[in-house]
Structure formats: structure tokens, C-alpha cells
Design a protein around this motif. Structure first.
Motif, PDB file in Angstrom:
ATOM      1  N   ASN B 204       0.850  -1.189   0.000  1.00 50.75           N
ATOM      2  CA  ASN B 204       0.000   0.000   0.000  1.00 50.75           C
ATOM      3  C   ASN B 204       0.888   1.243   0.000  1.00 50.75           C
ATOM      4  O   ASN B 204       1.807   1.351   0.811  1.00 50.75           O
ATOM      5  N   PRO B 205       0.641   2.202  -0.922  1.00 49.72           N
ATOM      6  CA  PRO B 205       1.551   3.356  -1.045  1.00 49.72           C
ATOM      7  C   PRO B 205       1.659   4.206   0.224  1.00 49.72           C
ATOM      8  O   PRO B 205       2.747   4.689   0.547  1.00 49.72           O
ATOM      9  N   GLU B 206       0.561   4.360   0.925  1.00 44.40           N
ATOM     10  CA  GLU B 206       0.603   5.191   2.136  1.00 44.40           C
ATOM     11  C   GLU B 206       1.454   4.523   3.225  1.00 44.40           C
ATOM     12  O   GLU B 206       2.264   5.160   3.893  1.00 44.40           O
ATOM     13  N   LYS B 207       1.247   3.201   3.365  1.00 47.51           N
ATOM     14  CA  LYS B 207       2.053   2.468   4.353  1.00 47.51           C
ATOM     15  C   LYS B 207       3.529   2.464   3.945  1.00 47.51           C
ATOM     16  O   LYS B 207       4.421   2.542   4.784  1.00 47.51           O
ATOM     17  N   MET B 208       3.761   2.367   2.644  1.00 48.39           N
ATOM     18  CA  MET B 208       5.140   2.403   2.144  1.00 48.39           C
ATOM     19  C   MET B 208       5.783   3.750   2.490  1.00 48.39           C
ATOM     20  O   MET B 208       6.921   3.808   2.967  1.00 48.39           O
ATOM     21  N   LEU B 209       5.049   4.835   2.265  1.00 49.00           N
ATOM     22  CA  LEU B 209       5.552   6.177   2.562  1.00 49.00           C
ATOM     23  C   LEU B 209       5.931   6.285   4.039  1.00 49.00           C
ATOM     24  O   LEU B 209       7.019   6.768   4.381  1.00 49.00           O
ATOM     25  N   ASN B 210       5.051   5.793   4.905  1.00 46.01           N
ATOM     26  CA  ASN B 210       5.338   5.853   6.341  1.00 46.01           C
ATOM     27  C   ASN B 210       6.572   5.047   6.697  1.00 46.01           C
ATOM     28  O   ASN B 210       7.411   5.487   7.485  1.00 46.01           O
ATOM     29  N   TYR B 211       6.671   3.875   6.087  1.00 49.42           N
ATOM     30  CA  TYR B 211       7.825   3.017   6.389  1.00 49.42           C
ATOM     31  C   TYR B 211       9.116   3.693   5.926  1.00 49.42           C
ATOM     32  O   TYR B 211      10.102   3.765   6.664  1.00 49.42           O
ATOM     33  N   LEU B 212       9.110   4.192   4.690  1.00 54.98           N
ATOM     34  CA  LEU B 212      10.324   4.814   4.142  1.00 54.98           C
ATOM     35  C   LEU B 212      10.763   6.006   4.988  1.00 54.98           C
ATOM     36  O   LEU B 212      11.942   6.218   5.236  1.00 54.98           O
ATOM     37  N   LYS B 213       9.786   6.793   5.448  1.00 56.24           N
ATOM     38  CA  LYS B 213      10.133   8.003   6.196  1.00 56.24           C
ATOM     39  C   LYS B 213      10.544   7.722   7.633  1.00 56.24           C
ATOM     40  O   LYS B 213      11.304   8.473   8.228  1.00 56.24           O
ATOM     41  N   SER B 214      10.045   6.622   8.209  1.00 53.54           N
ATOM     42  CA  SER B 214      10.322   6.423   9.632  1.00 53.54           C
ATOM     43  C   SER B 214      11.180   5.210   9.965  1.00 53.54           C
ATOM     44  O   SER B 214      11.830   5.184  11.001  1.00 53.54           O
ATOM     45  N   GLU B 215      11.188   4.191   9.112  1.00 56.31           N
ATOM     46  CA  GLU B 215      11.884   2.965   9.526  1.00 56.31           C
ATOM     47  C   GLU B 215      12.980   2.499   8.578  1.00 56.31           C
ATOM     48  O   GLU B 215      13.614   1.475   8.813  1.00 56.31           O
ATOM     49  N   LEU B 216      13.177   3.241   7.506  1.00 56.09           N
ATOM     50  CA  LEU B 216      14.121   2.783   6.487  1.00 56.09           C
ATOM     51  C   LEU B 216      15.556   2.674   7.010  1.00 56.09           C
ATOM     52  O   LEU B 216      16.017   3.495   7.788  1.00 56.09           O
ATOM     53  N   SER B 217      16.226   1.619   6.560  1.00 54.84           N
ATOM     54  CA  SER B 217      17.647   1.464   6.813  1.00 54.84           C
ATOM     55  C   SER B 217      18.210   0.889   5.513  1.00 54.84           C
ATOM     56  O   SER B 217      18.166  -0.296   5.278  1.00 54.84           O
ATOM     57  N   PHE B 218      18.675   1.791   4.656  1.00 56.88           N
ATOM     58  CA  PHE B 218      18.925   1.429   3.263  1.00 56.88           C
ATOM     59  C   PHE B 218      20.405   1.234   2.951  1.00 56.88           C
ATOM     60  O   PHE B 218      21.245   2.044   3.328  1.00 56.88           O
ATOM     61  N   ASP B 219      20.687   0.158   2.231  1.00 55.50           N
ATOM     62  CA  ASP B 219      22.045  -0.102   1.752  1.00 55.50           C
ATOM     63  C   ASP B 219      22.130   0.356   0.304  1.00 55.50           C
ATOM     64  O   ASP B 219      21.692  -0.329  -0.595  1.00 55.50           O
ATOM     65  N   GLY B 220      22.669   1.555   0.092  1.00 55.29           N
ATOM     66  CA  GLY B 220      22.754   2.097  -1.265  1.00 55.29           C
ATOM     67  C   GLY B 220      24.106   1.877  -1.898  1.00 55.29           C
ATOM     68  O   GLY B 220      24.485   2.572  -2.823  1.00 55.29           O
ATOM     69  N   GLN B 221      24.860   0.922  -1.380  1.00 55.56           N
ATOM     70  CA  GLN B 221      26.226   0.602  -1.822  1.00 55.56           C
ATOM     71  C   GLN B 221      27.123   1.833  -1.693  1.00 55.56           C
ATOM     72  O   GLN B 221      28.046   2.057  -2.464  1.00 55.56           O
ATOM     73  N   LYS B 222      26.791   2.640  -0.632  1.00 60.30           N
ATOM     74  CA  LYS B 222      27.661   3.763  -0.272  1.00 60.30           C
ATOM     75  C   LYS B 222      28.045   3.653   1.201  1.00 60.30           C
ATOM     76  O   LYS B 222      28.301   4.652   1.866  1.00 60.30           O
TER      77      LYS B 222
END
Lengths: 318, 271
Positions: B204-222
Motif C-alpha cells: 500500500n503506497p501510504e504504508k510504504m511512505l510511512n515506512y520509508l520516512k520512519s523505519e528505512l535502513s537502506f544499503d545504497g552501496q555507499k
């Protein structure tokens, strides 16, 4: 069978037995930027020889009987086979694109991760023939094989998975999503449990291999700690983890995954190996170009050995 | 004999139906929309991200699709079936799109203007670094090397650390060009979203937005675990490039205050 034949056969058996059982008692270390293998004497703990092996050697392993040493020479896309006694390069074979880490199956075959190609390949090192190819996730890295040879773990760093491969059928039986950039794994003696490290999330995970379930996640507790190799103590009570740029080997409780101790070693600690009796752990300290020798009773470094440039993998023939 | 045959056929039919049912019940299908010029290098990164996500998806029964929209068509389109909208458009159209899609993550892959960070819209996620971040990175570096004419970038094709080598290699192999800041941004936006789907099964896009903004821990190969500021800007390391060579990374060690990613750019929204 006549007596003469019998005696000859027994004699041959005795010779074969004593040859394969005689420990060479050497520690072999690949030097990623030194393009060499350092050979450390297991008694004196001094470097006794250096083998010029080829460009960017990384993964290193021994045949099940200890009679052959295998080295993944990444830039040359080859595995080179070395005699661990004479230190001569016996032969080499093509091992797919950019071979990095591998593990040797009890049946003698080599399981290699091919980082560039999102696959693992299985080779028979006697003939150099490719036995199988298994498609896995992106940037496959660590390879571990259960002691009974029934399961193989290949970690894929960019897909964040442990691929559990059934052997010798070589089919994927499970894919377990873990923390960011899983790197290395090790099995318990029974093969039912495995431990794996995840670089970016700085985690050590304990996984139930039968049910493909994560049992516990431990944190290495240091943002610089990008864990690499992982080993279990012989009593399986303690896990040793190479802490990367934390410059420590972490000792963790195998059950709770809590940190018991951080043993300071050289910089960017990467590879680990344990002696057969479990009394010593050797670590490769990449940036320092050293190997640290840890006494596992005290969990302290008892010696630091200067080796080639950027030591990467380590294996013990004892 | 006939009975036996009929039985066998029936059993296999039932088995087939059962297998189909389980398979279709388990597959998660997720759609991305890209808005912008088809020639923009951001789209190559988006495509790279999609391909990698589908490779991962094979193991997890997840499938990812991409639909492309020209900017003029996007302004009136209904995006409710999409997990996220990835944009490489100009600043005016970005703001119009973001406003009309209040509960959907709208990724900015191309605009470095600070004003859209300061605007602090709830649903905008800026992957590309802001001008201010680049300026701060450069001034840190110039405190160490005062004569330097370096330029701060999100990415460089010669970057090898943190497995950047691998990403550069496979991108070049697929697209025959070097990965640049825009393509890294496109790749990152897709990767962080699809990694989240894989871990959480959020579709769900809204849930995705919330997750990305508050819980993300991203490996961007940097290297570090990346996440978003309240401005919607992705915290990230920058590279300092001089004569097309990487000369340093920012935050610059020993200079940056605080010595963290937050020494680059504006951090907070004005309350």
C-alpha cells in the motif's frame, strides 16, 4: 590372496594412511593486494615461505584429506591448486567470472560464489570440470557447507539472502531474507543451525536450517563493525566474528548472541580460521597486513605475524 | 482401466488447480510509475533497480512492473495502483505532481534545488543530493585542501568501496554507459522500495511512505545505512571529484561538524 600380496597391500595401505594423516601444520593466508600466499609454520608461528600465486587471491581452502590447497585467483578467474607440502602450484582451472569465496564439500567438490554473475558454481577440482551451476541472488559472497554435506549456504549481498542449497542435488531448498549484505556463514556440527554475518546491518543471525527460520539476531554494536567471517568454538558455546573496521574479533554467546568480549586485532579484520583442537583462532587483518593469533582459552592475542599486503582468507592444515 | 485413467486425470487436475491457487495467492505484484523524459539517465537507474528487484522477487514470489509516463500525461493520471511515482521532471511539475498525490511516495531523482526540501511536503522523497549538501561537502574539503576545485557528487563510475564496484560493473554491462548521479538515484529509489516490499510485504503506497520516512535502513552501496530527514532528503555520503577523479568523501574526516551525514545540507523543517 597370497601372503606376499597381502603384505604389499598392507604396506601400501600403511603408507597411504601415514601420508594423508601426517599433519603439515601450516597456516596459509591469501594476500589480496600482495598477489601471494603467505605460509606460516604452525609451531614457530613464523612465515616460512611466500607463494607468488597470481592477481588478487581471495578465497582459500583445503581438500577433505588436506593433500591439496585451493586458491581463488579472482582477477584471473581461476582456482589454482597448490601442494601444501612442496608449495608448488600443481595445476589450475577456470572457475567462472571473478571467483571470490568458496567452500570444499566432504565429497571433494568446490562450491564457488561468482560475484559478477549472480550464481554459484560447483567444480570437481581433480578434473577442473564444472559439475553444476545454481542461480542465486546478486553479488553472491559467502559459501558454507554443513559437516554432513547435505546443505550449502550461499549468501547474496545485494539480494540480502541466505540461499540454502540441497547437496549433492544442487537445488535451492530455501531462501532466507536476513540483514543488509550477508557475507559469511558457518554451520553447527549437526548442520541444523547456522550463523551468518550481515555487513551493513552489523548483525549476526542464528538460523534454524531445518525450518528456514531466523532464531536470533545479535548486533555487533559498533557502526564501524562490518562483520565478515564467522566461526563456532568446538563446544559450540561461543561464536567468533571478524569485526571488519572495528578492528576486533568479537566473541559472542552462541545462544543469546550477546557480546562477551571484543579482542583487539589489526585493522580491517576479515578472515578467520580455527585449529582442529579449537585452541587457536587466526585472523587476517587486511589494512595492517598482519595475521593475529588468538588463544581461545583466554581470548587474547598471543602473537601478531606480518604477512603480505591485504591478507584476506586463511586456512589451517593441521 | 478406464476408471483408473479418469482417476489419474482427475487427481492431476486437482493437483494442478491446487498448485495454481497457492502460487497465485502467494505472488505479490507491485507497480512503479516513472514520470519524465525517456532519455533521462535516471530512467536507466530505475530499470536497473527493477531488474534487480525481479531477480530477488523470483526467490520470494514477488513481481515488479514499471509504467512510463510523459510529464503532460502524468499530471491528470490516476496513480492509485502504484506503490510509488519516480520523477525526473522540472521543479514546477514536481510540485504539482507531489501535491496531487498526497498519500503516495513521490521520488525526486533530478532536482537539486533546496526550496523543495525546505517545503517539507509529507510525500516527497529526495534521493538526489541538494545544492546545499554539495556546497557543504565542498567547503569541508576546502578547509583541508584550500585550492581545490572539486565538485561534490552522489556517485561516480570509479567508486569501488562498499561494493560500489559491483553496482558500477553490472550497470555498465546492462546499459553500456557509466552510472551517474541520476541513475544512482533512480536505482536507489526502486531498491529501497522493493527491499521494503521484500521485508515487510507492504504493497500500500501510504504504508510504504510511512515506512520509508520512519523505519528505512537502506544499503545504497555507499557504506552506511541510509534514511530520510524530516525534509524528505536522503542522508548520504558525497564524493568529491576533481579532474574526473575521486579525491575525497564527505563528511570529510576530522573537519565535518557534526562528524556525521548531517553535516551536509539542511536538516530540519521550520516549525
Amino acid at each position: 590372496m597370497n601372503t606376499k600380496h597381502w603384505a604389499l597391500t598392507s604396506l601400501l595401505a600403511l603408507i597411504t594412511f601415514s601420508v594423508s594423516a601426517s599433519p603439515i601444520n601450516r597456516i596459509f593466508v591469501t594476500n589480496e593486494k600482495g598477489d601471494s600466499v603467505s605460509v606460516i609454520n604452525g609451531t614457530s608461528l613464523e612465515v616460512e615461505a611466500t607463494i607468488e600465486i597470481g592477481e588478487r587471491p581471495r578465497g582459500i581452502g583445503l581438500s577433505p584429506d588436506g593433500s591439496e590447497l585451493y586458491v581463488a585467483v579472482s582477477e584471473e578467474n581461476k582456482i589454482k591448486v597448490v601442494d601444501p607440502s612442496s608449495l608448488e602450484i600443481l595445476r589450475e582451472f577456470e572457475a567462472g567470472s571473478d571467483p571470490e569465496t568458496f567452500a570444499v564439500h566432504p565429497n571433494g567438490n568446490i562450491y564457488i560464489s561468482n560475484e559478477d554473475d549472480a550464481k554459484a558454481t560447483v567444480f570437481n577440482p581433480k578434473t577442473g570440470e564444472q559439475v553444476a551451476e545454481i542461480k542465486v541472488g546478486l553479488e553472491p559472497e559467502g559459501v558454507a557447507i554443513s559437516p554432513d554435506g547435505k546443505r550449502v549456504i550461499v549468501t547474496s549481498e545485494s539480494t540480502n539472502m541466505l540461499h540454502v542449497i540441497k547437496a549433492p542435488e544442487n537445488i535451492i531448498e530455501n531462501n532466507i531474507l536476513v540483514g543488509s549484505r550477508p557475507r559469511a556463514a558457518t554451520f553447527t556440527q549437526s548442520g541444523d543451525i547456522a550463523y551468518a554475518t550481515a555487513e551493513i546491518s552489523g548483525e549476526v543471525v542464528k538460523v534454524d536450517m531445518v525450518n528456514a527460520k531466523i532464531l536470533k539476531i545479535g548486533n555487533t554494536g559498533d557502526s564501524k563493525s562490518k562483520p565478515k567471517d564467522v566461526l563456532l568454538s568446538k563446544d559450540e558455546k561461543v561464536v567468533y566474528v571478524a569485526g571488519g573496521r572495528a578492528n576486533k574479533v568479537l566473541v559472542m554467546d552462541a545462544d543469546t548472541l550477546e557480546i562477551i568480549k571484543g579482542i583487539p586485532v589489526g585493522k580491517r579484520v576479515w578472515g578467520l580460521a580455527m585449529t582442529r583442537d579449537g585452541k587457536r583462532v587466526f585472523s587476517t587483518d587486511g589494512v595492517s597486513s598482519t595475521v593475529s593469533v588468538i588463544d581461545t582459552d583466554k581470548n587474547e592475542v598471543i602473537k601478531t605475524i606480518k604477512v603480505g599486503k591485504f591478507p584476506w582468507g586463511v586456512v589451517i592444515n593441521d | 482401466m478406464l476408471n483408473k485413467t479418469i482417476n489419474t486425470v482427475l487427481i492431476s487436475l486437482i493437483a494442478t488447480l491446487l498448485v495454481c491457487k497457492t502460487a497465485s495467492a502467494e505472488i505479490i505484484e507491485v507497480n512503479f510509475a516513472y514520470v519524465g523524459d525517456k532519455e533521462h539517465s535516471a530512467l536507466l537507474g530505475v530499470k536497473q533497480g527493477l531488474e534487480e528487484a525481479n531477480l530477488q522477487g523470483q526467490f520470494l514470489n514477488q513481481k515488479y512492473n514499471l509504467d512510463l509516463f510523459a510529464t503532460k500525461d502524468a499530471l491528470t493520471h490516476d496513480f492509485s495502483d502504484y506503490i510509488a511515482v519516480l520523477t525526473a521532471v522540472d521543479i514546477d511539475n514536481f510540485q504539482i505532481l507531489a501535491k496531487s498525490l498526497s498519500n503516495t511516495p513521490v521520488f525526486n531523482l533530478s532536482i537539486s534545488d533546496d526550496s523543495i526540501r525546505a517545503a517539507c511536503a509529507d510525500n516527497t522523497l529526495h534521493i538526489i543530493p541538494s545544492n546545499r549538501m554539495a556546497e557543504d561537502a565542498l567547503s569541508q574539503w576546502q578547509k583541508k585542501e584550500a585550492d581545490s576545485n572539486a565538485k561534490a557528487q552522489a556517485w561516480h563510475a570509479d567508486f569501488v568501496k562498499f561494493a560500489a564496484r559491483d553496482l558500477n560493473k553490472r550497470f555498465k554491462k546492462n546499459h553500456k554507459v557509466k552510472m551517474d548521479d541520476y541513475s544512482w538515484s533512480g536505482w536507489s529509489a526502486v531498491k529501497m522500495t522493493t527491499d521494503t516490499v521484500a521485508r515487510t510485504q507492504i504493497t500500500n503506497p501510504e504504508k510504504m511512505l510511512n515506512y520509508l520516512k520512519s523505519e528505512l535502513s537502506f544499503d545504497g552501496q555507499k557504506g552506511s545505512n541510509m534514511n530520510f530527514r524530516e525534509t524528505g532528503q536522503l542522508r548520504q555520503l558525497l564524493l568529491l571529484i576533481e579532474d574526473n577523479k575521486i579525491v575525497a568523501e564527505a563528511p570529510v574526516r576530522g573537519i565535518a561538524k557534526p562528524p556525521t551525514l548531517d553535516s551536509l545540507g539542511i536538516i530540519n523543517c521550520k516549525k
